[in-house]
Write a protein that holds these residues in place. Structure first.
Motif, PDB file in Angstrom:
ATOM      1  N   ILE B  38       2.508  -4.996   3.205  1.00  0.00           N
ATOM      2  CA  ILE B  38       2.463  -3.705   3.497  1.00  0.00           C
ATOM      3  C   ILE B  38       1.110  -3.233   2.652  1.00  0.00           C
ATOM      4  O   ILE B  38       0.852  -3.422   1.429  1.00  0.00           O
ATOM      5  N   ARG B  39       0.221  -2.575   3.526  1.00  0.00           N
ATOM      6  CA  ARG B  39      -0.856  -2.101   3.081  1.00  0.00           C
ATOM      7  C   ARG B  39      -1.276  -0.627   2.929  1.00  0.00           C
ATOM      8  O   ARG B  39      -0.562   0.064   3.744  1.00  0.00           O
ATOM      9  N   GLY B  40      -2.051  -0.067   2.106  1.00  0.00           N
ATOM     10  CA  GLY B  40      -2.039   0.947   1.854  1.00  0.00           C
ATOM     11  C   GLY B  40      -3.019   1.391   0.668  1.00  0.00           C
ATOM     12  O   GLY B  40      -3.273   0.738  -0.179  1.00  0.00           O
ATOM     13  N   PRO B  41      -3.538   2.606   0.632  1.00  0.00           N
ATOM     14  CA  PRO B  41      -4.468   3.237  -0.416  1.00  0.00           C
ATOM     15  C   PRO B  41      -3.699   3.098  -1.812  1.00  0.00           C
ATOM     16  O   PRO B  41      -2.182   3.199  -1.929  1.00  0.00           O
ATOM     17  N   SER B  42      -4.294   2.978  -2.970  1.00  0.00           N
ATOM     18  CA  SER B  42      -3.766   3.326  -4.232  1.00  0.00           C
ATOM     19  C   SER B  42      -2.821   4.542  -4.162  1.00  0.00           C
ATOM     20  O   SER B  42      -3.511   5.689  -3.721  1.00  0.00           O
ATOM     21  N   GLY B  43      -1.741   4.419  -4.745  1.00  0.00           N
ATOM     22  CA  GLY B  43      -1.088   5.573  -4.953  1.00  0.00           C
ATOM     23  C   GLY B  43      -0.022   6.185  -3.599  1.00  0.00           C
ATOM     24  O   GLY B  43       0.709   6.959  -3.601  1.00  0.00           O
ATOM     25  N   CYS B  44       0.039   5.476  -2.558  1.00  0.00           N
ATOM     26  CA  CYS B  44       0.648   5.616  -1.385  1.00  0.00           C
ATOM     27  C   CYS B  44       2.067   5.328  -1.476  1.00  0.00           C
ATOM     28  O   CYS B  44       2.745   5.745  -0.675  1.00  0.00           O
ATOM     29  N   GLY B  45       2.434   4.649  -2.517  1.00  0.00           N
ATOM     30  CA  GLY B  45       3.753   4.400  -2.708  1.00  0.00           C
ATOM     31  C   GLY B  45       4.271   2.978  -2.482  1.00  0.00           C
ATOM     32  O   GLY B  45       5.500   2.692  -2.529  1.00  0.00           O
ATOM     33  N   LYS B  46       3.061   1.906  -2.365  1.00  0.00           N
ATOM     34  CA  LYS B  46       3.720   0.543  -2.259  1.00  0.00           C
ATOM     35  C   LYS B  46       4.472   0.286  -3.286  1.00  0.00           C
ATOM     36  O   LYS B  46       5.628  -0.711  -2.904  1.00  0.00           O
ATOM     37  N   SER B  47       4.171   0.279  -4.534  1.00  0.00           N
ATOM     38  CA  SER B  47       4.868  -0.374  -5.815  1.00  0.00           C
ATOM     39  C   SER B  47       6.473   0.026  -5.669  1.00  0.00           C
ATOM     40  O   SER B  47       7.321  -0.431  -5.970  1.00  0.00           O
ATOM     41  N   SER B  48       6.390   1.517  -5.594  1.00  0.00           N
ATOM     42  CA  SER B  48       7.636   2.350  -5.500  1.00  0.00           C
ATOM     43  C   SER B  48       8.492   1.578  -4.416  1.00  0.00           C
ATOM     44  O   SER B  48       9.793   1.366  -4.435  1.00  0.00           O
ATOM     45  N   LEU B  49       8.236   1.246  -3.383  1.00  0.00           N
ATOM     46  CA  LEU B  49       8.830   0.710  -2.125  1.00  0.00           C
ATOM     47  C   LEU B  49       9.216  -0.774  -2.694  1.00  0.00           C
ATOM     48  O   LEU B  49      10.543  -0.998  -2.326  1.00  0.00           O
ATOM     49  N   LEU B  50       8.392  -1.496  -3.066  1.00  0.00           N
ATOM     50  CA  LEU B  50       8.724  -2.865  -3.611  1.00  0.00           C
ATOM     51  C   LEU B  50       9.842  -2.873  -4.655  1.00  0.00           C
ATOM     52  O   LEU B  50      10.857  -3.822  -4.534  1.00  0.00           O
ATOM     53  N   LEU B  51       9.732  -1.936  -5.508  1.00  0.00           N
ATOM     54  CA  LEU B  51      10.803  -1.890  -6.633  1.00  0.00           C
ATOM     55  C   LEU B  51      12.255  -1.368  -6.005  1.00  0.00           C
ATOM     56  O   LEU B  51      13.159  -1.966  -6.706  1.00  0.00           O
ATOM     57  N   THR B  52      11.871  -0.385  -5.248  1.00  0.00           N
ATOM     58  CA  THR B  52      13.380  -0.009  -4.561  1.00  0.00           C
ATOM     59  C   THR B  52      13.837  -1.304  -3.712  1.00  0.00           C
ATOM     60  O   THR B  52      15.078  -1.571  -3.941  1.00  0.00           O
TER      61      THR B  52
END
Ligand SMILES: Nc1ncnc2c1ncn2[C@@H]1O[C@H](COP(=O)(O)OP(=O)(O)OP(=O)(O)O)[C@@H](O)[C@H]1O
Ligand SMILES: [Mg+2]
Lengths: 455, 230
Positions: B38-52
């Protein structure tokens, strides 16, 4: 790998923080042990000091009691002699003799026949034991220009109906002289010295010690010689009856009996030396008793003072302990708590990854509380050891521990102190756990996501 | 289906009362053997998605299913164990435990596993040790077992973290910017390991803003402002 591994590894990694926690707890434990030690040592020392004082005063009192008892026994013996042996003395005088003369000058002037003594001796009188016919006159010793009382005595007249008793007063042999204290002091007389008295030669046979009575100014010589000197041949002034069997009020009986045998006489009671001695002894006993009472009072007061002083000291120490202990405990809790919080803050990342690796809340709690418990055990044991050594040192070198027996031995014999020693590490563990509880709970409650988001 | 996200919403409530919608109606399916980036700019919610997906960040709404189970319906203890059994994590910051050796850091993954899941007793512990050593050997750290993380380079640290993530043979590997701090050489090693894991039947979810990193994936999803974009 086990959870405990995490605890020991982390401790080894951050020795300083753990060391500080252990130190804080050890200080608290030292305070607990030392305070308990001081308070118990106080009580022990008080016991020692007071019982030593008690023993000391008891010894003194026992000595006093012994003295009083001895004085009492002396008195009793004297009374027994006085009442049984010596009884009291009576003086048989001519009826017309004024007893006041005797009391005033120690001298008599009225006379009666010397045969009265024999008559009394031949009678069946039961109430008297020893009969001493005497002449008793105040004269001026012409050769010495000295007023003296001349006492002529011839020893006892035997009481015919009885076996002769051991004489209570010795007769003075003819040509001999017994001299009272004042007289021989004034004249510087020596035993065996020859003196001239009314132109006759006498040898000094006895020098009396001071008696504080007319005895001190009295000269005793043979009755016949005295009668010749005084021109009173076959006359006497008085019959001294000694050792009357007249305990209690039998004087009237004696009077009646003597009046029947020797009409024209009077009987007066003589204040005997035995009585004087008994009075002196009574006084001695009273003095001893008073001094005993005073001693008892004084030692009771001393003990009370000592007890009060000890109580004050103990109260002071207890007051200090009551302030110091909570303060030290509070500081220790604060220090351990702060250190624990710091530790948790420092380990946020670690907690995050451990949660990601599946550690449960209880396991995170275990890691932090386990560390606290470990610091409590080490700090507690260390504190007990240091407290013991410190307390021992203080009481051994600084304090006024009153006996040779080492304090530690006495304290370790006390179950209360042993309980303190055993319970202090437990308390230290509880202390450390309580102090670390909030920090550990915060660690367990920490949201792993916040850390792992890559802040 | 190994991982399934259905209509996930996640909003952060800032301290100052501000709100950040980190995830808006995100859905995703991932099968065993699949490697999704999953790619995206900083702050787009990547880490949030991964931790979820990693059972560490409960969504406000939507469903998360892993191996057909719903971890957020479980008790927190059960979920923790589930996490230990099913998931492996790799992070940009490595997150190694500083006071444990390289070998111990890998073995730390075993601590949470309950008794009976192949991690108890002396023999099992020896097995763990052997497997951990093998993994580290595989990542070129065979002679660094006793070293601490602070004695390792960034690349070595990430390889250690990879070994840790793989120890329990998870079903799903979650990697958050794993190459972010690495040189190209180490990046390549890490990406190759992820690929291998997927090829071995595992599932990989990689989040990154690095285009290079996503080339190893079977599928690349683009994300912006908490949503997948075409
Ligand atoms: N705990 C939080 N509280 C408030 N806002 C947060 C929190 N965590 C993340 N955010 C915000 O949510 C949004 C998504 O964050 P997230 O970390 O998922 O982004 P990201 O795509 O991983 O960014 P990066 O590439 O920089 O790691 C960001 O705007 C971030 O500021
Ligand atoms: Mg991120």
């Amino acid at each position: 790998m086990k959870l405990t591994h995490l605890i020991t590894r982390e401790i080894a990694h951050r020795k300083l923080t753990f060391g500080l926690s252990v130190l804080a707890i050890a200080v608290a434990a030292v305070a607990l042990v030392a305070a308990d030690m001081v308070v118990r040592a106080d009580a022990l020392a008080t016991d020692r000091i007071l019982s030593a004082k008690q023993a000391e005063t008891e010894e003194v009192l026992a000595e006093k009691v012994r003295v009083v008892a001895a004085a009492g026994a002396d008195l009793e013996e004297a009374m027994r002699k006085h009442m049984k042996g010596l009884g009291f003395n009576v003086l048989i005088l001519p009826e017309q003799q004024d007893p006041a003369e005797l009391h005033l000058s120690g001298s008599l002037s009225e006379t009666m026949p010397a045969s009265y003594a024999d008559r009394l001796g031949d009678s069946s009188i039961m109430t008297i034991n020893h009969l001493l016919p005497t002449v008793l006159k105040q004269v001026k010793w012409p050769e010495q220009e000295l007023d003296v009382i001349l006492y002529g005595t011839r020893g006892e007249v035997p009481l015919m109906h009885r076996a002769l008793k051991k004489p209570v007063l010795d007769a003075v042999a003819p040509g001999q002289m017994v001299v009272g204290w004042s007289i021989h002091q004034k004249l510087g007389l020596q035993v065996g010295q020859e003196v001239e008295f009314f132109g006759r030669k006498f040898t000094v046979s006895v020098l009396h010690p001071e008696r504080g009575s007319t005895d001190d100014v009295t000269l005793w010589i043979d009755l016949n010689q005295a009668q010749e000197i005084l021109g009173l041949q076959n006359l006497i002034h008085a019959i001294l009856a000694l050792e009357c069997d007249c305990a209690g009020d039998r004087i009237s009986e004696i009077r009646r009996e003597i009046a029947g045998i020797l009409p024209g006489t009077q009987v007066i009671e003589r204040h005997s030396q035995a009585l004087a001695r008994a009075e002196a002894r009574t006084k001695a006993k009273l003095v001893a008793e008073e001094s005993l009472a005073a001693e008892q009072e004084a030692s009771a007061a001393t003990l009370a003072r000592e007890r009060a002083a000890r109580a004050e000291l103990e109260a002071q120490h207890q007051q200090v302990a009551q302030v110091v202990i909570p303060l030290v405990l509070l500081l220790a809790v604060a220090a351990v708590g702060v250190l624990a919080f710091n530790n948790v803050r420092y380990r946020r990342e670690e907690i995050g990854i451990l949660r990601a690796l599946g550690l449960r809340t209880s396991q995170v709690l275990y890691v932090f509380l386990g560390k606290a418990v470990l610091s409590g055990i080490i700090g507690g044991v260390l504190g007990v050891v240091i407290g013991l050594l410190g307390g021992w040192a203080v009481t051994h070198w600084v304090g006024d521990w009153p006996t040779d027996s080492p304090l530690l031995n006495d304290l370790l014999a006390s179950p209360g102190f042993v309980f303190t020693l055993l319970s202090t590490p437990v308390l230290a563990v509880v202390l450390a756990a309580v102090a670390s509880w909030l920090a550990a709970a915060a660690a367990a409650a920490q949201d792993a996501a916040v850390v792992l988001q890559g802040e | 289906m190994l991982l399934e996200l259905r209509g996930i919403h996640k909003t952060y409530h800032g301290a100052a009362g501000g709100q950040v919608q980190a995830l808006r109606d995100v859905s995703l399916q991932l099968d065993a053997g699949q490697f999704v980036a999953i790619r995206g700019p900083s702050g787009c919610g990547k880490s949030s998605l991964l931790l979820t997906a990693g059972t560490l960040l409960a969504p406000d709404s939507g469903e998360v299913l892993i191996q057909g189970e719903q971890p957020y319906q479980m008790s927190s203890d059960r979920r923790a164990t589930f996490r230990a059994e099913q998931l492996g994590f790799v992070f940009q910051q490595f997150h190694l435990v500083p006071y444990l050796s390289v070998l111990e850091n890998v073995l730390a993954a075993r601590i949470a596993l309950p008794v009976g899941v192949g991690s108890t007793g002396g023999a099992a512990e020896n097995d763990d040790q052997r497997r951990a050593s093998e993994l580290l050997e595989q990542f070129g750290l065979g002679d660094r077992l006793g070293h601490t993380p602070s004695q390792l380079s960034s690349g070595e640290r990430q390889r250690c973290a990879l070994a840790r993530a793989l120890l329990n043979r998870p079903a799903l590997l979650l990697a958050d910017e794993p190459t972010g701090n690495l040189d190209p050489e180490n990046s390549a090693i890490v990406l190759r390991a992820l690929r291998q894991f997927a090829d071995g039947g595992g599932a990989v979810l990689l989040v990154t803003h690095d285009e290079q990193a996503s080339t190893a994936a079977d599928r690349v999803l683009h994300m912006n402002s908490g949503q997948f974009v075409a």
